[in-house]
Every structure is written in C-alpha cells, then in structure tokens.
Write a protein that holds these residues in place. Structure first.
Motif, PDB file in Angstrom:
ATOM      1  N   SER A  12      31.614  67.225  16.371  1.00 48.36           N
ATOM      2  CA  SER A  12      32.457  66.532  15.398  1.00 48.36           C
ATOM      3  C   SER A  12      31.577  65.507  14.694  1.00 48.36           C
ATOM      4  O   SER A  12      30.994  64.625  15.319  1.00 48.36           O
ATOM      5  N   ALA A  16      34.591  60.738  10.980  1.00 47.85           N
ATOM      6  CA  ALA A  16      35.784  60.552  11.798  1.00 47.85           C
ATOM      7  C   ALA A  16      35.835  59.109  12.276  1.00 47.85           C
ATOM      8  O   ALA A  16      34.808  58.428  12.334  1.00 47.85           O
ATOM      9  N   SER A  22      37.873  62.916  19.295  1.00 52.13           N
ATOM     10  CA  SER A  22      38.431  64.081  18.594  1.00 52.13           C
ATOM     11  C   SER A  22      39.315  64.865  19.570  1.00 52.13           C
ATOM     12  O   SER A  22      38.851  65.327  20.614  1.00 52.13           O
ATOM     13  N   HIS A  43      30.329  64.095  19.966  1.00 46.80           N
ATOM     14  CA  HIS A  43      31.116  63.287  19.022  1.00 46.80           C
ATOM     15  C   HIS A  43      30.119  62.472  18.187  1.00 46.80           C
ATOM     16  O   HIS A  43      29.911  61.287  18.443  1.00 46.80           O
ATOM     17  N   THR A 137      33.969  71.132  13.928  1.00 48.94           N
ATOM     18  CA  THR A 137      35.388  70.944  13.641  1.00 48.94           C
ATOM     19  C   THR A 137      35.514  70.114  12.367  1.00 48.94           C
ATOM     20  O   THR A 137      34.844  69.086  12.218  1.00 48.94           O
ATOM     21  N   ASN A 139      37.690  67.978   9.840  1.00 47.02           N
ATOM     22  CA  ASN A 139      38.804  67.247   9.271  1.00 47.02           C
ATOM     23  C   ASN A 139      38.277  66.616   7.997  1.00 47.02           C
ATOM     24  O   ASN A 139      37.144  66.873   7.596  1.00 47.02           O
ATOM     25  N   GLN A 142      34.363  65.695   6.877  1.00 47.11           N
ATOM     26  CA  GLN A 142      33.354  66.246   7.785  1.00 47.11           C
ATOM     27  C   GLN A 142      32.689  67.505   7.227  1.00 47.11           C
ATOM     28  O   GLN A 142      31.841  68.092   7.883  1.00 47.11           O
TER      29      GLN A 142
END
Ligand code: SF4
Length: 638
Positions: A12, A16, A22, A43, A137, A139, A142
């Motif tokens: 991730s 974020a 996450s 992360h 991943t 979102n 990102q």
C-alpha cells in the motif's frame, strides 16, 4: 504447500493516511495466510510520511488538499518526458493551488527531492526478488505511486508479475489501465481475497480466475465475477506488518499514531440504499452485505486485546438499516472504553439510537447530510428529508457525538433555489449546531449521474484539472479515471456557498468562545428546553444577546414533546389526541412561526436541545468487575 505456489507481496503506497492501517492489506494477508499462501504486506505510506515529515505529509493529504492531487509528483517517474516538458505547470499547480497557505514551508523542490529519496529507498530496501507476484492496492492517490514502483520493478526484473486491485480500477477502467501500462500484468476487478488465492495457487490458469483481467496478445480479457465473499467467513485482519513498519519510522509518526491512531474493523460492504445520484459505491460493491453482530463484537474484542487498542474506525459506507441497538448492546457488553468512528445515513436513526450509539462508544459519526434544501435533496435522491438531516445534527449535539458532514455544491443542475433554501434553513440553528465542510461535486464513474449525463445538464465529461497536469494528453483521451470534471449544457448561477459556510463557522465559533468565557447554559446550548412535568421552559438565545424564554403549558408541552423526533402530523395527533384538531394546528403553527419547530410538508421536528439528554447522557457507564481468573492465579501463586 505446492511447489508451484507463487509467493505474494502486497503493497500500500502513499498517499494513504498514516494513522490507520490499510484494511485491504490486513484482510487479504490474513485470508491468504489462513490458506497457507506465502504472503507478506508493506504499508509504505508510513515511510513516505517519514521522508516528507509528518506535518508536510498531512498537509498534502488533508483538506483542502487531498491524496489524489498529491500523487502528481510521481508523474516524474511514470511519464518522465511529460514531466520534463511540463515542470512549470506542475510547480505552478503545487505553489498556487495546493500550497494555498503561503506560510507553508515545504517547497516544490523539497516535495520532489523527498519523493526521489522515498522512491530510491523503496526500490533499494525491499527485497522484491523474494516475491513472484507483487500486488498494489489502489485507493485514492495511490495510482501513480504504484505505477512508479511497478515500472521500476519490471525494469529490474521482468519476470515479476505485477497486479493492481482496488475500487478505482474496476471493470472497464481496469481493462483500460491494462491496455495502457504494459508493466502491469493483471488487474483484480472487485474483491481480492479469492482471486489472489487462486492466482498464487493456480497461476497457470489465471485466465479462468473470476475477477481477473489479463492480457492476451494485444487484447485484455476480463473474467467477470458476480459472486461476493461471505463476510462472516473471513478471518480477523492481521495488522502486524503495519506495526512493524510503524516501529521503523520517526517518533513523530509513532506518537501521532498513539494519539490519533485507530484500527479499521469491517461491518459491511456496499450500501443498502445505493441510490444517491452522485455516488458510485454500487460500481465496485454491487451487493450489500453485513457482518453478523456477534462475530463483529468478537472481532472487536480480539483486535482490542491483540493490539491493545480502543480506537476503531468501523468500515462500511453507512450503518446497517436496522438492529443497530442490537449491535450497540453487543459492543456495550464488552465493557471497554471504546472510541468508535463510523459513517451513517440520516433518516433511519432516532433520538434513542444516538444515545445508544454514544453509550457503545460511537463518539464521531460522519453523516451523509449533503444539503439543507428540499429542492437539492431531490436531485441527490438521498432517501432522506431535510428535516432528517437537521434531526441528525441535533441528536449528535444532544449526545456529545462529533458529527462531520459535508454540503455538496456545484451539482451540474444546481439552481439558485438550492442555495436560498439552505441559507434560510441553516440560520435557524447555525449558532448551536455544528457547521459542515464544503464538498465540491465531482462526477464519479458509473454513478447514476454518469450514466444519465443529459438528464443532469451535462454536455460532456472531461478530465479534472489535476489529471490534465498529471497525465500526458494522449492518455487523457482514454478516460481511465474514476472521477471526472464536466461541461454543462446550460450554465448555472454561481452560488456563494463558501461565504455561507464561513459565516456559519464564524457564528458557531464565536458562540463557542462565549461559552468558554461564560460557562453558563445560555451560552453553551443557546437553544434548549427543560421539562417541568406539566410545563416546559424553552430558552432561546439564537437571535439576541438577551435570551428569550418561552413557557409552554400542558397542551403545548404535549405537542412539543411529540416532535422531539421527526414526527408526522398523524403521529402528533395520535400522541395529543385529547387536544382538538384546530387547537393542535394553532399550537403547531405558532411553534413553526417562532422557529421552535421545523416543518417540512407533513413532518415536524422540535429544534431546541434536550437539556436533560445533554447533561444526563449515560456514556460508557461500566461496572469494574474483578477478574476471577486473576484472583485464582494470585491465590495459586501464594
Ligand atoms: S452516498 Fe452513502 S447512502 Fe448514498 S448511496 Fe452512497 S453509500 Fe449509500
């Protein structure tokens, strides 16, 4: 474990938020580990915050900036020629739009240099060679950072398989991304748990895996998948790697987590309403599902014990439609001082529900209010009335629940009346009910408006201003993004929303200061009532420095109390059946005229704060039981 099994690293990226792990990584790691897949997670947004400095990182991702725009610097590595040619535009956007606060001391040069360092660190300090498949991943914000890393990995080691997943690259968007970026090998469109399990265990059959988009010669192949995972079958998420990563960044970030950090816990996926015209939750979560409340409570207990945490973000687009009292009871039974944050929809929760939510630990609710105009709310198809919205913020105040909510502005078919109605309504309560933030409407992929452009006064869609800077022109035409700007068929008037909301904030803040200086109920509550059993006193300091006091007699009290929750005229008549119809009308009309009760069609709601509720909310009342096992252990050791 089969020799053919592939190992998987899930990543991730920035931008974020640092104060919450996450949930996607936590869930998928746990799901795959339970099925003996060799999986690990990183992360990396924590490391990015470390390079930028926590304050700078937070400035970039928080309002009025956002993580989507902040990713623009990664264009440098994904589209180097475009970056070279357009550096002035990037700099201008950064210095004039993102750094609206001229005192902000994180210069464009630092922004780029620190991103360079972060990317170098990421490429050189993670053992990418150890993993067969590397998943990102996605979102908001990102996408470009993930592309930048994926590109470098593939340049160094072309046999690595790169997979992207997340809400922003679902369905046709995923196909487009795969056709544009040849260093991405697969997309998971929809839920990732099962697709990633099959990809790691039966890689050769990837074309048959439901939910996977892959490439075949020059075409993309999308193996559509309509099935949804049973939330009750999922294991508890695993956040060990987040905390490991956290222990390796600055003490600033670690302390920030101690103060503001929380853990995510899933309650539902999708939305049971799924009808708001601006929303596209249904595009990536077609079916609404809820976790069984017993399992939810058990998971809450487990996560709290395992990570010694009491602060949680309940993940779900909105609270369940019914039975939340049952949910709250199960949380209350855990007997812990939880602080829970969640999202909710107006219109379903009554006054008693808010009291119950507060008691369970819900101290912060993000309610989907969006407007205080009856004309506007119809365009949004919120499934709620303006009166429900007012009730939601009143109940939050009564129960000491922080309510964060937005006013959506700039709808393609916004009219003057949408503003005028809001302006008139909010002045009834802006001195004592929490003000909103402004959220400028953006067109979401596959939302109701996106699918019916013309009906909403949209002539054509176009990229957002930040996309026009981030992406080369030839890519913009491919329309692979999740949010769009638009051109109207007929221009609409610009309404002074910002002015209205800043007046509200100013009025509210000034009143709060007065309350600090003069610690009395008039200043704290502004507009409230006290019940005398057969009479009611209402104190009203909304309009004058001197408070007005209304004294309601027995009949007026009955009618007033009947409107403490949103009530229809029929409900009120039933509760006040001893009062004849014309007198009831007279009382209701006088209340509405004095601004004591808000009226919308046949619906009524009293506006003053319930003094008793405000001061007697039970909160997390608890019994400090002695742990019998501890006593036994103590005696045995004597
Ligand atoms: S805005 Fe909220 S309530 Fe409306 S459809 Fe989307 S998730 Fe559901």
């Amino acid at each position: 474990m089969s020799n053919k099994q592939k190992s998987l690293l899930l990543v991730s990226m920035p931008y974020a938020e640092t104060s919450i792990p996450s949930i996607q990584l936590g869930l998928i790691e746990s799901y795959l580990k339970q099925r003996e897949v060799n999986v690990s997670t990183r992360h990396l947004y924590l490391k990015a915050a470390d390079f930028y400095g926590l304050n700078n990182y937070n400035f970039l991702i928080n309002s009025p900036n956002d993580s989507y725009t902040s990713q623009m610097v990664f264009s440098k590595y994904v589209f180097p020629d475009h970056w070279e040619k357009n550096q002035d535009k990037f700099r201008y956007f950064y210095e004039n739009i993102m750094c609206y606060n001229k005192d902000f001391n994180f210069k464009f040069k630092n922004y780029v240099e620190q991103t360079d360092k972060f990317l170098d660190w990421t490429i050189n300090n993670i053992d990418w060679d150890k993993h067969d498949i590397i998943g990102f991943t996605l979102n908001y914000g990102q996408f470009l950072p993930s592309l930048a890393v994926a590109k470098k990995i593939k340049e160094k080691n072309p046999v690595k398989q790169i997979i992207f997943g997340g809400s922003t690259i679902i369905n046709e968007l995923g196909q487009k991304v795969l056709s544009i970026f040849d260093y991405v090998d697969f997309i998971v469109s929809g839920e990732g748990e099962e697709a990633l399990f099959l990809l790691t265990t039966s890689f050769e059959d990837y074309k048959k895996i439901p939910g996977i988009i892959s490439r075949e010669q020059n075409k993309t192949v999308w193996n559509k998948n309509d099935s949804c995972i049973d939330m009750n079958s999922l294991p508890y998420p695993n956040f060990q790697s987040y905390f490991k990563e956290l222990s390796n960044v600055s003490t600033d970030i670690q302390q920030y987590y101690q103060l503001y950090g929380r853990l995510p816990i899933e309650l539902s996926r999708g939305c049971w309403w799924n009808n708001c015209t601006f929303c596209n939750v249904g595009a990536y979560n077609k079916k609404y599902r809820e976790k069984n409340y017993d399992l939810f409570a058990e998971e809450l207990r487990f996560l709290s014990d395992t990570y010694k945490m009491l602060d949680f973000q309940v993940i779900g687009t909105t609270l369940p439609q019914k039975d939340y009292d049952n949910l709250c009871e199960k949380i209350i039974k855990l007997n812990r001082d939880f602080t829970l944050i969640t999202e909710s929809k107006a219109a379903i929760l009554k006054s008693k529900d808010y009291a119950m939510l507060r008691k369970a630990g819900f101290s912060h609710i993000q309610t989907g209010i969006e407007t205080f105009s009856t004309n506007y709310i119809k365009k949004m198809n919120k499934g709620a009335k303006v009166i429900d919205n007012i009730a939601a913020i009143k109940f939050c105040k009564e129960n000491h629940i922080k309510n964060s909510y937005n006013l959506i502005i700039n709808y393609p078919n916004e009219e003057k009346i949408d503003f005028e109605e809001t302006e008139k309504t909010v002045q009834l309560f802006w001195k004592y009910l929490e003000p909103p933030s402004i959220s400028k409407y953006v067109l979401g992929y596959q939302s109701h408006i996106y699918n019916n452009l013309s009906e909403y006064n949209i002539k054509n869609i176009e990229p957002k201003a930040s996309d026009m800077i981030m992406y080369p022109k030839e890519l913009l035409e491919k329309e692979f993004y999740f949010f769009y700007s638009f051109k109207r068929k007929n221009e609409t008037t610009q309404n002074p929303w910002k002015k209205l909301v800043s007046s509200w904030k100013k009025t509210y803040e000034e009143q709060k200061m007065l309350a600090v200086n003069r610690d009395i109920d008039f200043e704290k509550l502004v507009f409230y009532f006290k019940d005398g059993g057969n009479f009611i006193k209402i104190y009203d300091k909304r309009y004058n420095d001197n408070a007005m006091i209304y004294m309601l007699d027995r009949d007026e009290r009955t009618v007033f109390l009947a409107c403490c929750d949103v009530a229809s005229k029929i409900d009120i008549k039933y509760k006040a059946k001893h009062i004849d119809s014309s007198k009831l009308d007279e009382i209701l009309n006088s209340f509405v005229e004095a601004g004591i009760v808000y009226n919308e069609k046949e619906w009524y709601l009293s506006l003053p704060i319930n003094y008793y509720q405000y001061y007697n909310n039970e909160g997390n009342k608890k019994v400090y039981d002695i742990d019998i096992e501890e006593i036994r252990a103590y005696i045995n050791n004597m």
